[in-house]
Design a protein around this motif. Structure first.
Motif, PDB file in Angstrom:
ATOM      1  N   SER A 130       4.384   0.637  -6.802  1.00  0.00           N
ATOM      2  CA  SER A 130       3.187   1.178  -6.875  1.00  0.00           C
ATOM      3  C   SER A 130       2.562   2.299  -7.665  1.00  0.00           C
ATOM      4  CB  SER A 130       2.558   1.040  -5.512  1.00  0.00           C
ATOM      5  OG  SER A 130       3.039   0.091  -4.611  1.00  0.00           O
ATOM      6  N   ALA A 131       1.546   2.171  -8.018  1.00  0.00           N
ATOM      7  CA  ALA A 131       0.935   3.559  -8.955  1.00  0.00           C
ATOM      8  C   ALA A 131       0.119   4.325  -7.817  1.00  0.00           C
ATOM      9  CB  ALA A 131       0.071   3.121 -10.095  1.00  0.00           C
ATOM     10  N   PHE A 132       0.570   5.718  -7.930  1.00  0.00           N
ATOM     11  CA  PHE A 132      -0.017   6.390  -7.095  1.00  0.00           C
ATOM     12  C   PHE A 132      -0.585   7.691  -7.879  1.00  0.00           C
ATOM     13  CE2 PHE A 132       3.161   4.731  -4.285  1.00  0.00           C
ATOM     14  CZ  PHE A 132       2.401   4.593  -2.920  1.00  0.00           C
ATOM     15  N   SER A 133      -1.951   8.020  -7.578  1.00  0.00           N
ATOM     16  CA  SER A 133      -2.466   8.996  -8.372  1.00  0.00           C
ATOM     17  C   SER A 133      -2.541  10.405  -7.526  1.00  0.00           C
ATOM     18  CB  SER A 133      -4.188   8.680  -8.528  1.00  0.00           C
ATOM     19  OG  SER A 133      -3.970   7.571  -9.257  1.00  0.00           O
ATOM     20  N   ASN A 134      -2.555  11.517  -8.364  1.00  0.00           N
ATOM     21  CA  ASN A 134      -2.391  13.030  -7.840  1.00  0.00           C
ATOM     22  C   ASN A 134      -3.762  13.278  -7.794  1.00  0.00           C
ATOM     23  OD1 ASN A 134      -3.152  13.790 -10.299  1.00  0.00           O
ATOM     24  ND2 ASN A 134      -1.408  14.840 -10.997  1.00  0.00           N
ATOM     25  N   GLU A 135      -4.015  14.555  -7.202  1.00  0.00           N
ATOM     26  CA  GLU A 135      -5.476  14.880  -6.898  1.00  0.00           C
ATOM     27  C   GLU A 135      -6.254  15.166  -8.254  1.00  0.00           C
ATOM     28  OE1 GLU A 135      -5.180  19.739  -6.696  1.00  0.00           O
ATOM     29  OE2 GLU A 135      -3.433  18.985  -5.574  1.00  0.00           O
ATOM     30  N   TYR A 136      -5.614  15.134  -9.367  1.00  0.00           N
ATOM     31  CA  TYR A 136      -6.355  14.977 -10.773  1.00  0.00           C
ATOM     32  C   TYR A 136      -6.451  13.847 -11.254  1.00  0.00           C
ATOM     33  CZ  TYR A 136      -4.939  19.894 -10.073  1.00  0.00           C
ATOM     34  OH  TYR A 136      -4.541  21.220  -9.642  1.00  0.00           O
ATOM     35  N   GLY A 137      -6.284  12.510 -10.731  1.00  0.00           N
ATOM     36  CA  GLY A 137      -6.351  11.305 -10.926  1.00  0.00           C
ATOM     37  C   GLY A 137      -4.934  10.853 -11.881  1.00  0.00           C
ATOM     38  N   PHE A 138      -4.045  11.695 -12.263  1.00  0.00           N
ATOM     39  CA  PHE A 138      -2.819  11.268 -13.024  1.00  0.00           C
ATOM     40  C   PHE A 138      -1.809  10.305 -12.445  1.00  0.00           C
ATOM     41  CE2 PHE A 138       1.478  11.835 -14.384  1.00  0.00           C
ATOM     42  CZ  PHE A 138       1.439  11.590 -15.750  1.00  0.00           C
ATOM     43  N   THR A 139      -1.563   9.331 -13.110  1.00  0.00           N
ATOM     44  CA  THR A 139      -0.946   8.262 -12.526  1.00  0.00           C
ATOM     45  C   THR A 139      -0.009   8.014 -13.768  1.00  0.00           C
ATOM     46  OG1 THR A 139      -2.965   7.044 -12.150  1.00  0.00           O
ATOM     47  CG2 THR A 139      -0.880   5.993 -11.551  1.00  0.00           C
ATOM     48  N   GLY A 140       1.499   8.399 -13.406  1.00  0.00           N
ATOM     49  CA  GLY A 140       2.457   8.588 -14.499  1.00  0.00           C
ATOM     50  C   GLY A 140       3.828   7.695 -13.968  1.00  0.00           C
ATOM     51  N   THR A 141       3.996   7.855 -12.781  1.00  0.00           N
ATOM     52  CA  THR A 141       5.178   7.190 -12.203  1.00  0.00           C
ATOM     53  C   THR A 141       4.909   6.331 -11.037  1.00  0.00           C
ATOM     54  OG1 THR A 141       6.584   8.995 -12.869  1.00  0.00           O
ATOM     55  CG2 THR A 141       7.530   7.431 -11.218  1.00  0.00           C
ATOM     56  N   ASN A 142       5.372   4.946 -11.085  1.00  0.00           N
ATOM     57  CA  ASN A 142       5.391   3.939  -9.863  1.00  0.00           C
ATOM     58  C   ASN A 142       6.372   4.424  -8.798  1.00  0.00           C
ATOM     59  OD1 ASN A 142       3.179   2.960 -11.375  1.00  0.00           O
ATOM     60  ND2 ASN A 142       4.025   0.987 -11.842  1.00  0.00           N
ATOM     61  N   TYR A 143       6.010   3.918  -7.789  1.00  0.00           N
ATOM     62  CA  TYR A 143       6.915   4.366  -6.658  1.00  0.00           C
ATOM     63  C   TYR A 143       6.971   3.056  -5.857  1.00  0.00           C
ATOM     64  CZ  TYR A 143       6.639   9.177  -7.779  1.00  0.00           C
ATOM     65  OH  TYR A 143       6.693  10.516  -8.432  1.00  0.00           O
ATOM     66  N   ASP A 144       8.341   3.077  -5.012  1.00  0.00           N
ATOM     67  CA  ASP A 144       8.721   2.142  -4.114  1.00  0.00           C
ATOM     68  C   ASP A 144       8.666   2.945  -2.783  1.00  0.00           C
ATOM     69  OD1 ASP A 144       9.187   0.133  -5.751  1.00  0.00           O
ATOM     70  OD2 ASP A 144      11.331   0.447  -5.647  1.00  0.00           O
ATOM     71  N   VAL A 145       7.990   2.329  -1.871  1.00  0.00           N
ATOM     72  CA  VAL A 145       7.819   3.032  -0.381  1.00  0.00           C
ATOM     73  C   VAL A 145       8.923   2.556   0.729  1.00  0.00           C
ATOM     74  CG1 VAL A 145       6.334   3.787   1.532  1.00  0.00           C
ATOM     75  CG2 VAL A 145       5.502   3.573  -1.140  1.00  0.00           C
ATOM     76  N   TRP A 146       9.566   3.291   1.177  1.00  0.00           N
ATOM     77  CA  TRP A 146      10.588   3.032   2.225  1.00  0.00           C
ATOM     78  C   TRP A 146      10.215   3.687   3.534  1.00  0.00           C
ATOM     79  CZ3 TRP A 146      14.777  -0.251   0.782  1.00  0.00           C
ATOM     80  CH2 TRP A 146      14.987  -0.569  -0.553  1.00  0.00           C
ATOM     81  N   ILE A 147      10.473   3.008   4.583  1.00  0.00           N
ATOM     82  CA  ILE A 147      10.408   3.332   6.103  1.00  0.00           C
ATOM     83  C   ILE A 147      11.454   3.200   6.823  1.00  0.00           C
ATOM     84  CG2 ILE A 147       9.239   1.139   6.629  1.00  0.00           C
ATOM     85  CD1 ILE A 147       7.279   3.055   8.183  1.00  0.00           C
TER      86      ILE A 147
END
Length: 75
Positions: free
Chosen positions: A44-61
């Motif tokens: 999943s792509a996540f954006s920072n507060e500046y709208g930058f999306t550079g790295t995709n992440y997996d989310v683990w719980i």
């Protein structure tokens, strides 16, 4: 790898975002390998507060709630 010392879930489940490119993480909780984590989101792509999306992440719980302070190493 990343170490979290004295992490306490306060009775809740723990959630971590891990870069997809790193592959499947290993979780060590309190010095013991722990496989009780589930991937709930993939690549999943996540954006920072500046709208930058550079790295995709997996989310683990965590599959269990954490009620006391412990050390978790993710590698």
């Amino acid at each position: 790898s990343r170490t979290y010392t004295n992490i306490d879930g306060g009775g809740y489940f723990l959630c971590f975002a891990w870069p997809t490119a790193f592959g499947t993480p290993n979780f060590v909780v309190g010095g013991f390998t722990n496989t009780a984590f589930t991937k709930v989101r993939s690549n999943s792509a996540f954006s920072n507060e500046y709208g930058f999306t550079g790295t995709n992440y997996d989310v683990w719980i965590s599959n269990t709630a954490y009620n006391s302070s412990t050390t978790i190493v993710i590698s």
